[in-house]
Structures are given as C-alpha cells and as structure tokens.
Design an enzyme around this catalytic site. Structure first.
Site, PDB file in Angstrom:
ATOM      1  N   SER A 178       0.783  -1.240   0.000  1.00  0.00           N
ATOM      2  CA  SER A 178       0.000   0.000   0.000  1.00  0.00           C
ATOM      3  C   SER A 178       0.819   1.297   0.000  1.00  0.00           C
ATOM      4  O   SER A 178       0.509   2.199  -0.788  1.00  0.00           O
ATOM      5  CB  SER A 178      -0.962   0.016   1.189  1.00  0.00           C
ATOM      6  OG  SER A 178      -2.014  -0.866   0.922  1.00  0.00           O
ATOM      7  N   CYS A 190       7.059  -2.082   5.980  1.00  0.00           N
ATOM      8  CA  CYS A 190       7.558  -2.777   7.165  1.00  0.00           C
ATOM      9  C   CYS A 190       8.822  -2.162   7.724  1.00  0.00           C
ATOM     10  O   CYS A 190       9.796  -1.938   6.983  1.00  0.00           O
ATOM     11  CB  CYS A 190       7.906  -4.218   6.803  1.00  0.00           C
ATOM     12  SG  CYS A 190       6.635  -5.038   5.872  1.00  0.00           S
ATOM     13  N   ASN A 193       7.761  -7.258  11.507  1.00  0.00           N
ATOM     14  CA  ASN A 193       6.806  -6.169  11.261  1.00  0.00           C
ATOM     15  C   ASN A 193       5.457  -6.522  11.912  1.00  0.00           C
ATOM     16  O   ASN A 193       5.311  -7.609  12.480  1.00  0.00           O
ATOM     17  CB  ASN A 193       6.677  -5.964   9.741  1.00  0.00           C
ATOM     18  CG  ASN A 193       5.977  -7.126   9.090  1.00  0.00           C
ATOM     19  OD1 ASN A 193       6.001  -8.248   9.601  1.00  0.00           O
ATOM     20  ND2 ASN A 193       5.350  -6.889   7.972  1.00  0.00           N
ATOM     21  N   PRO A 194       4.450  -5.639  11.825  1.00  0.00           N
ATOM     22  CA  PRO A 194       3.192  -5.869  12.566  1.00  0.00           C
ATOM     23  C   PRO A 194       2.479  -7.196  12.313  1.00  0.00           C
ATOM     24  O   PRO A 194       1.900  -7.766  13.236  1.00  0.00           O
ATOM     25  CB  PRO A 194       2.312  -4.697  12.134  1.00  0.00           C
ATOM     26  CG  PRO A 194       3.279  -3.618  11.833  1.00  0.00           C
ATOM     27  CD  PRO A 194       4.466  -4.295  11.220  1.00  0.00           C
ATOM     28  N   CYS A 195       2.459  -7.657  11.091  1.00  0.00           N
ATOM     29  CA  CYS A 195       1.695  -8.903  10.858  1.00  0.00           C
ATOM     30  C   CYS A 195       2.567 -10.144  10.867  1.00  0.00           C
ATOM     31  O   CYS A 195       2.105 -11.259  10.572  1.00  0.00           O
ATOM     32  CB  CYS A 195       0.907  -8.765   9.570  1.00  0.00           C
ATOM     33  SG  CYS A 195      -0.207  -7.344   9.623  1.00  0.00           S
ATOM     34  N   GLU A 221       5.165 -11.253   9.041  1.00  0.00           N
ATOM     35  CA  GLU A 221       5.751 -11.924   7.881  1.00  0.00           C
ATOM     36  C   GLU A 221       7.161 -11.435   7.540  1.00  0.00           C
ATOM     37  O   GLU A 221       7.825 -12.040   6.697  1.00  0.00           O
ATOM     38  CB  GLU A 221       4.832 -11.760   6.652  1.00  0.00           C
ATOM     39  CG  GLU A 221       4.748 -10.366   6.049  1.00  0.00           C
ATOM     40  CD  GLU A 221       3.756  -9.444   6.751  1.00  0.00           C
ATOM     41  OE1 GLU A 221       3.322  -9.784   7.859  1.00  0.00           O
ATOM     42  OE2 GLU A 221       3.432  -8.382   6.191  1.00  0.00           O
ATOM     43  N   THR A 255      -5.425  -5.113   2.003  1.00  0.00           N
ATOM     44  CA  THR A 255      -6.028  -4.158   1.068  1.00  0.00           C
ATOM     45  C   THR A 255      -5.742  -4.523  -0.381  1.00  0.00           C
ATOM     46  O   THR A 255      -6.597  -4.344  -1.242  1.00  0.00           O
ATOM     47  CB  THR A 255      -5.512  -2.726   1.310  1.00  0.00           C
ATOM     48  OG1 THR A 255      -5.163  -2.580   2.675  1.00  0.00           O
ATOM     49  CG2 THR A 255      -6.566  -1.714   0.940  1.00  0.00           C
TER      50      THR A 255
HETATM   51  O1  CDP Z   1      -2.473  -5.048   1.491  1.00  0.00           O
HETATM   52  P1  CDP Z   1      -1.544  -4.045   2.067  1.00  0.00           P
HETATM   53  O2  CDP Z   1      -0.362  -3.731   1.217  1.00  0.00           O
HETATM   54  O3  CDP Z   1      -2.265  -2.787   2.461  1.00  0.00           O
HETATM   55  O4  CDP Z   1      -0.959  -4.596   3.472  1.00  0.00           O
HETATM   56  P2  CDP Z   1      -0.911  -6.060   4.127  1.00  0.00           P
HETATM   57  O5  CDP Z   1      -0.314  -7.033   3.166  1.00  0.00           O
HETATM   58  O6  CDP Z   1      -2.240  -6.387   4.706  1.00  0.00           O
HETATM   59  O7  CDP Z   1       0.105  -5.847   5.322  1.00  0.00           O
HETATM   60  C1  CDP Z   1       1.495  -5.829   5.063  1.00  0.00           C
HETATM   61  C2  CDP Z   1       2.188  -5.003   6.077  1.00  0.00           C
HETATM   62  O8  CDP Z   1       1.793  -3.634   5.954  1.00  0.00           O
HETATM   63  C3  CDP Z   1       1.870  -5.328   7.534  1.00  0.00           C
HETATM   64  O9  CDP Z   1       2.541  -6.424   8.049  1.00  0.00           O
HETATM   65  C4  CDP Z   1       2.330  -4.049   8.177  1.00  0.00           C
HETATM   66  O10 CDP Z   1       3.746  -4.010   8.246  1.00  0.00           O
HETATM   67  C5  CDP Z   1       1.831  -3.007   7.206  1.00  0.00           C
HETATM   68  N1  CDP Z   1       0.479  -2.470   7.583  1.00  0.00           N
HETATM   69  C6  CDP Z   1       0.393  -1.339   8.387  1.00  0.00           C
HETATM   70  O11 CDP Z   1       1.420  -0.808   8.771  1.00  0.00           O
HETATM   71  N2  CDP Z   1      -0.827  -0.822   8.766  1.00  0.00           N
HETATM   72  C7  CDP Z   1      -1.964  -1.406   8.369  1.00  0.00           C
HETATM   73  N3  CDP Z   1      -3.136  -0.860   8.757  1.00  0.00           N
HETATM   74  C8  CDP Z   1      -1.922  -2.566   7.564  1.00  0.00           C
HETATM   75  C9  CDP Z   1      -0.678  -3.077   7.183  1.00  0.00           C
END
Ligand code: CDP
Length: 587
Positions: free
Chosen positions: A85, A101, A282-284, A286, A438
């Site tokens: 994103s 991340c 990172n937060p999730c 991975e 997203t």
């Molecule tokens: O789909 P998108 O690129 O929005 O993100 P994702 O694959 O769901 O999440 C990837 C990483 O983006 C997470 O592990 C976080 O490091 C970061 N993230 C964030 O900082 N804040 C969010 N609300 C969602 C994701």
C-alpha cells in the site's frame, strides 16, 4: 523527477466496485479540501512512472524507463502484481515513503524509548507499520541508576507506544499498526502474556512471545528455565516452561493474543548475522528485520496464473507467465528501494546495505478453485511447495540478473550467501508472504495464502460501507453446474459455506471450501509448505471453530514448531469482539 508522459493509447483500468471505494478513500491523491483530483488510471501511471524512472540511473540496464513504465502499468492494472500500500499511495508524491515494514530498536533508557516513539510516529504518518522488541528494557521494579528509583518495565512503556499510535490517525493514509515482542526469558514475561486479556487493551498492537530453542526444549522436558535481567545479564529467577506454555495457550484461546515467534529459527535464516541479531518482525509477522531495517513488499496474484487447456492439458498453472511476472516484479521491488525516501538516516543506511525485498503471492485460494483442488488436501499442500519453490528460485534468479546489471547488495561478501559463494545477489532476501489485506480488495482476489473466509458475504469496507461479494470462481462453477440462483446466493451469504448444503453437487462442496470448513491442521500444513520456500516469513492465521479447546491450540503451537514455521497466530471464532488488523477492512 517529473512524471513520464502518459502514453495517449494507455487503456483505462477495470476497477471492481470495492476497489473503487478503497482507492478513492486512501490511494488517489486529494487536494487540501479533501477532493480527489487523481483518476485511478493516473494513480497507477504515477506509480509505474516513478518506479520505472529509477531504471534510468543504471547505465547497464537493458530496459528503457518509458517502456518499463508501460510494462509496470500493465502488470498492476491487470492485477497480476501489486506493490504494498505505501508504494501505491506515495510513489511519485512528496511523501515518497514506499515501504510497509519497519523494525525499530528500543533502548533501555528514557531517551532511547522516546526516540523510538517519535520514530514510530514518523513511520506511521507515511503509512508504514512498525515492530519492536521490548526485551532490552529492564524489568519492572528494577533499580534505575540515575535516580535511585524503580523502573516501570516494558508493559508500561508499551502503553505509551500504543497511545501515541492512537493519536496519529495517519493523516490521509492509514491507522498505525505495531508488533510488540518480548523474549520468553524476560522477567516480566507473565505480565506480557496477559497484557491483552481485556478486550480493547493495546488495540494498536499485535503481541508475540519470542520463543527460544532452549525454552522449547524445556517445554518438552517439563523443565524449569531461567529468567534473565536484560540490563545485568544475571539470572533472576526460573519458571516452569510447560506452565508458561500452558498460560500462553490459554490466553491465545481466550483472545487470539499473544502469537508466538521462534527467534532462533528466524536468526538461523538471518542472511547478515554480522550486522546484528533479528529481534522483531513487522506488525503482521511476515517480515523479520534488523533494527532500523525496512522492507517493501509486493504480491503476485496467483489466480491470474491459471491456464485452461494449455499444452493440451485440462487445467494447469501457466509457469511461463508466472516466471515473466516474477522477474518483472523483482525489478519493480528493487527499484522501489531506490525510489523510497525513508524517514530516518539510520533506516536509509540499513536498507541500502541489505536491499531486502519481499515478493509474495495472493489469490492462492482462487487458483485452487480454478484447478478444482480442495485447500484441505495433500495435493494442495504439495502444490503450494511446488509453486513457492518456483517463486523463490525465479525471484533469486531475477535478483542475480539485477546484481549483474547493478551490483550485489553492499553487505553480500559478509552475508551467508557470500560466505557460501551462492550469489552474487542484488537483495539479501527476496520472498515474503504478506496478508494483502487491502491489495486483495484492489485486485479482487483471495488474500495471501488464506482460504476464503466465505463464498459469498457482506463486507464492511473501512467505516460503514457495506458491500456484498461473491467469489467469481464459485459463481462461475455454480453457473456451469446449472445451480446458480439469486435466492441461493442470499442463502449462502448468511452462512458463508456450502458444506451443509446437501442439495448442491458433491464435487462443488468438495472444492469450494472456506476457512471454517478446513481442519486447523490443514491451515498449518499450508503455512509450513509456503514457509519452506520463503526467505522471510508467511502471514497466516490458523482459524479454529469456537468449540476448539485449549488442547487444540496447544497442538497447533507445538506443531508449528515441529513443522518449521517461524511463528504462528491462531484465531478462535468469536473469541474477540473486534479484530485488530489484517482482516481485509482496508484500514
Ligand atoms: O495489502 P496491504 O499492502 O495494504 O498490506 P498487508 O499485506 O495487509 O500488510 C502488510 C504489512 O503492511 C503489515 O505487516 C504491516 O507491516 C503493514 N500495515 C500497516 O502498517 N498498517 C496497516 N493498517 C496494515 C498493514
């Protein structure tokens, strides 16, 4: 750099209804009044142009920026690949921060702690997420040398990070997300394990316990293990490992938190141990990273790599197409590193040293639906290994090609690759499987390597918009079987699954499974299969029915260790009133 001129014949992207809403809310550019002035076509061109222009500075490059921009545009607007994103939001804009991340160090002094709070705020503002290890902070009630007082401990500081995140609603981008990790041998570990037992507590954090090999061995042996004060290195107590593991499981059963990460295993795969130890993700979960490291991610939509009747076969994966997408995506992500403007000099320096990228996959469940392979089957698990092995091998080969054109990552010689003479590579890591919360909405595909949550359902997008969604492959299969009707779709939307719908053909009920139809063990086997060929880690939630017992979770946590996963997150249906993150709410 001024944007490349948009070609006159550039086709308009086809955008699904949900994506329209998400893109308009957060991705398309707005003026100071909040009015959107950028079309989706202009948005994708902005990104394609900004990333392709980086090519211009590499003299040896065989590709021209204008032609590459067009290739990137087609790659994204056909939803074969999307970058994370922040790249879509910020490429070619004044913010210019493109990575999702980050990991920040938290030092054991007031200045260090508040530096980290400030740096996290700067990262959140740009749409990135932050991970921290709180393991260096001295335990609650230990002595503070400078004042003679007592320390408040990791937990109380964690609340400050949480509160700061809450206040930065990321003007224009998205809500901040954090990972907090504490080593299992920290003296405050019991308090940390219970930190989220009240609903809504530390709502901007995912918490994980950093487990060590020594601890897992102690669980196995029903033995005691030492608690070590981080500031003195002295043993200050012992706990029974199995009891700690049981409480960990109990809390995860109650609320899904905390998760676990296997720190030693993560560090066994650390490509640059000479630069330090990995202490957080990172937060999730991975993306394990060194302190001050950042990583940009991107995901290939596997649902687009299905080939019907190619080479005279009934149905198969289009490997040549997949290869083309991988090579183009790796070039894209490597350019993103250069195009990104990082909020701190230390981050710019660390990213420049290792040049990590994380190419992953989404649309896995969609591909299985097209191949008519049930997610909960050994065939699917074997295929996962085959696909990810291919992605990893081709991503590395693309990284090698880039190293020839542009040079290897600066710490290559001291890296594990360098020492084993495996490269040279352009990037210290190339593969990561993100949740794609997203991205999967934008691409209209199933998220990451997760099964579908429901075949047809009402989706809450961001604040209050409600959208009905049916999986297109399911809809097509129903039509093919002459079983489609509006009434049936309504019925399915109520329950999500067709498992109990005896009136539907058996072959459909067999293939079109959803996350709750799948035995937890298959979730885990799938995660392990993808992990086997992923440099970084795999974002995956093991979904359990509400009726799952603590023993079930014990088993999952233990098997995650046995199967070679780098961590695991579980979610028992209905155990939390609101989910924190990555539920595909576009937040
Ligand atoms: O789909 P998108 O690129 O929005 O993100 P994702 O694959 O769901 O999440 C990837 C990483 O983006 C997470 O592990 C976080 O490091 C970061 N993230 C964030 O900082 N804040 C969010 N609300 C969602 C994701």
């Amino acid at each position: 750099m001024p944007e490349l001129k948009m070609p006159a014949n550039l086709p308009d992207p086809i955008i699904n209804e949900n994506a329209k809403i998400v893109l308009q809310r957060r991705y398309q550019r707005k003026d100071t009044e909040g009015v959107v002035y950028e079309t989706v076509k202009e948005m994708f061109w902005r990104v394609a142009s900004a990333i392709a222009q980086e090519e211009g500075k590499y003299k040896e490059s065989s590709v021209k920026p204008a032609a590459l921009a067009r290739e990137f545009y087609d790659l994204m607007t056909s939803y074969r690949f999307l970058p994370n994103s922040p790249t879509l939001m910020n490429a070619g804009t004044d913010i210019g921060q493109l990575a999702a991340c980050f990991v920040l160090p938290v030092a054991d002094d007031i200045e260090g702690i508040f530096d980290a709070v400030k740096h996290a705020a700067m990262i959140h503002k740009s749409g990135g997420g932050t991970g921290f290890s709180f393991s260096r902070l001295r335990a609650k009630d230990s002595v503070v040398g400078s004042t003679g007082g007592v320390a408040s401990g990791p937990l109380s500081f964690l609340r400050i990070f949480n509160c700061a995140t809450e206040q930065i609603k990321q003007g224009g981008t998205r809500r901040g997300a954090n990972m907090g990790i504490l080593r299992v041998d920290h003296p405050d570990i019991m308090e940390f394990i219970k930190a989220k037992e009240r609903d809504g507590e530390l709502n901007n954090f995912n918490l994980s316990i950093g487990l060590t090999e020594q601890f897992m061995q102690a669980v196995n042996d029903r033995a005691e293990y030492d608690l070590v004060a981080p500031n003195t290195g002295k043993t200050v107590g012992t706990l029974n490992a199995r009891e700690v593991f049981n409480i960990l499981v109990q809390k995860a059963w109650e609320s899904g938190d905390p998760g676990i990460v296997f720190l030693d295993r993560i560090n066994r795969d650390n490509p640059t141990p000479s630069l330090g130890e990995i202490e957080s993700t990172n937060p999730c979960g991975e993306q394990p990273l060194l302190p001050y490291e950042a990583c940009n991610l991107g995901s290939i939509n596997l649902g687009k790599c299905f080939a019907k009747g190619k080479n005279g076969k009934d149905s198969e994966i289009d490997w040549d197409e997949l290869k083309r997408i991988i090579h183009l995506s790796v070039r894209f992500l490597d350019n993103v590193i250069d195009a990104s403007v990082y909020p701190l000099d230390q981050i710019t320096e660390m990213v420049g040293k290792n040049r990590k990228i994380g190419l992953g996959v989404m649309g896995w469940a969609d591909l299985l639906y097209q191949l008519k392979v049930p997610y909960n089957s050994q065939t699917a698990v074997d295929l996962a290994e085959r696909v990810m092995k291919y992605v990893q091998a081709e991503a590395r080969s693309a990284s090698k090609q880039l190293a020839k054109e542009r040079g290897e990552f600066p710490t290559y010689a001291e890296s594990t690759f360098g020492k084993a003479n495996l490269g040279p590579y352009r990037n210290a890591t190339t593969t990561t499987i993100a949740p794609t919360g997203t991205l999967s909405i934008i691409a209209g595909c199933s998220s990451g390597v997760e099964p579908l949550f429901a075949l047809s359902f009402v989706r809450n997008v961001m604040d209050n918009d409600k959208l009905v969604e049916t999986n297109p492959f399911f809809e097509a299969a129903l039509k093919e079987a002459d079983a489609y009707s509006g009434k049936l779709m309504e019925e399915i939307a109520k329950v999500g699954s067709i498992r109990k719908m005896d009136h539907l053909p058996e072959h459909l009920r067999h293939v079109f499974v959803t996350s709750m139809d799948i035995e937890p063990i298959w979730h885990l086997k799938m995660q392990a299969a993808f992990q086997k060929f992923t440099d970084n880690a795999v974002s995956k939630t093991v979904n359990l029915p509400n009726s799952a017992t603590k023993e079930d979770i014990w088993d999952i946590y233990w098997k995650a260790y046995e199967y070679g996963c780098k961590g695991v997150t579980v979610y028992r249906d209905g155990s939390k009133t609101s989910q924190v993150l990555c539920t595909g709410d576009g937040d």
